[in-house]
Enzyme design. Structure first.
Site, PDB file in Angstrom:
ATOM      1  N   SER A   1      46.761  46.111  45.352  1.00  0.00           N
ATOM      2  CA  SER A   1      45.429  46.700  45.253  1.00  0.00           C
ATOM      3  C   SER A   1      44.400  45.655  45.640  1.00  0.00           C
ATOM      4  O   SER A   1      44.638  44.449  45.520  1.00  0.00           O
ATOM      5  CB  SER A   1      45.157  47.165  43.821  1.00  0.00           C
ATOM      6  OG  SER A   1      43.808  47.550  43.651  1.00  0.00           O
TER       7      SER A   1
ATOM      8  N   TYR B   1      45.262  45.589  34.496  1.00  0.00           N
ATOM      9  CA  TYR B   1      45.523  46.163  35.817  1.00  0.00           C
ATOM     10  C   TYR B   1      45.236  45.148  36.917  1.00  0.00           C
ATOM     11  O   TYR B   1      46.082  44.898  37.784  1.00  0.00           O
ATOM     12  CB  TYR B   1      44.676  47.416  36.026  1.00  0.00           C
ATOM     13  CG  TYR B   1      44.877  48.039  37.384  1.00  0.00           C
ATOM     14  CD1 TYR B   1      46.022  48.784  37.655  1.00  0.00           C
ATOM     15  CD2 TYR B   1      43.943  47.852  38.405  1.00  0.00           C
ATOM     16  CE1 TYR B   1      46.222  49.345  38.915  1.00  0.00           C
ATOM     17  CE2 TYR B   1      44.139  48.413  39.660  1.00  0.00           C
ATOM     18  CZ  TYR B   1      45.271  49.159  39.911  1.00  0.00           C
ATOM     19  OH  TYR B   1      45.478  49.703  41.156  1.00  0.00           O
TER      20      TYR B   1
END
Length: 236
Positions: free
Chosen positions: A130, A143
Site C-alpha cells: 500500500s 495497518y
C-alpha cells in the site's frame, strides 16, 4: 500453460486480477477464507479454489504448499490477502488482527512461494502492499506499519534471489485508495475501481517491475509523502 495463484481472491483487487489472468490464458488458483465467493469465481472462470486463512500461519503454510503441488507448480503467486481497521481507540484486538494477517500471514505465504520458485529455478512473486507503507498513520497505526513490513520483506526477498542469481521477480505493488470494502473513512479521494487497479497491476506483472504505484498518479503522492519532514508530518 502458465499457472498462477491469487491469495486473497474472493473479492476486490484479487478477484478482478484472477479474472484477468484467467482471460489471458493462465490456469488460475484462487485462495481465501470465504469459500462460497471462491466457488462462484471458480464457476465463472474455471479457476481452482482453495479455502485458506493466512492468519493461521501453520495451517496456511501447509495448505498453500499442497495447493501448489496439486496445480503441478506455478509461475506466479500474488498475495492480495490483507485487512485494515480505522482504530482511533487503539483497541488491541483490531491491531492484533491486522498484524496476524498482514505481517505473519503475509510473510508465511511469501516464504512458501519463494521457496517453491527457488526449487523450480524461476518464478514471480507479487505482494500488494500500500502507499500507506511509506509513513506511519495515526488513524490505523498497525495497518501502515504492517504495509511497511510487507514492502521491506519483499525487498529482502528480492535482494536474496538476486544474490543467488536466480531469475525470480519480486514485485511490490503500492495501491492508493481503491473502491473496495477496505476503503474506509471520510474524505477518500482518487479512489479507483478495483478492475482498473487490477488491470494496471497486471501490466506491472507483465513488465516484471520491482515496484509500481496503482493507479499511476499515486506515484506523485508517494514522492510527496517521502519528502515531508518528520516534525511537519507528525502534526498533520
Amino acid at each position: 500453460m502458465k499457472k498462477a495463484i491469487v491469495v486473497g481472491g474472493s473479492s476486490g483487487i484479487g478477484r478482478e486480477l484472477a479474472r484477468i489472468l484467467s482471460g489471458d490464458g493462465y490456469v488460475v488458483g484462487v485462495m481465501a477464507r470465504r469459500i462460497r465467493l471462491l466457488e462462484e469465481l471458480g464457476a465463472e472462470t474455471g479457476a481452482h479454489v482453495q479455502e485458506i486463512d493466512v492468519a493461521d500461519t501453520e495451517s496456511a503454510i501447509e495448505i498453500l504448499a499442497k495447493f501448489i503441488e496439486k496445480m503441478g507448480g506455478v509461475e506466479l503467486v500474488v498475495i492480495c490477502a490483507g485487512i485494515g481497521h480505522l482504530n482511533a481507540q487503539l483497541d488491541w484486538p483490531l491491531e492484533n488482527e491486522t498484524i496476524k494477517t498482514n505481517v505473519t500471514g503475509f510473510a508465511a505465504i511469501a516464504n512458501v512461494a519463494v521457496k517453491h520458485f527457488m526449487e523450480k529455478g524461476s518464478g514471480h512473486l507479487v505482494g500488494i502492499s500500500s502507499i500507506a507503507a511509506l509513513r506511519g498513520g495515526r488513524q490505523a497505526p498497525a495497518y501502515n506499519a504492517s504495509k511497511a513490513f510487507e514492502s521491506n520483506y519483499l525487498e529482502g526477498l528480492r535482494q536474496k534471489v538476486r544474490k543467488l542469481g536466480l531469475p525470480i521477480t519480486i514485485t511490490d505493488i503500492k495501491p492508493g485508495f481503491v473502491k473496495t470494502a477496505m476503503a474506509k473513512g471520510d474524505g477518500i479521494f482518487w479512489a479507483a475501481d478495483a478492475d482498473k487497479v487490477a488491470l494496471q497491476i497486471y501490466k506491472a506483472i507483465k513488465q516484471r517491475k520491482s515496484c509500481a504505484y496503482v493507479t499511476r498518479r499515486w506515484r506523485l503522492i508517494g514522492w510527496l509523502l517521502k519528502m515531508i519532514p518528520g516534525p511537519i508530518y507528525e502534526r498533520l
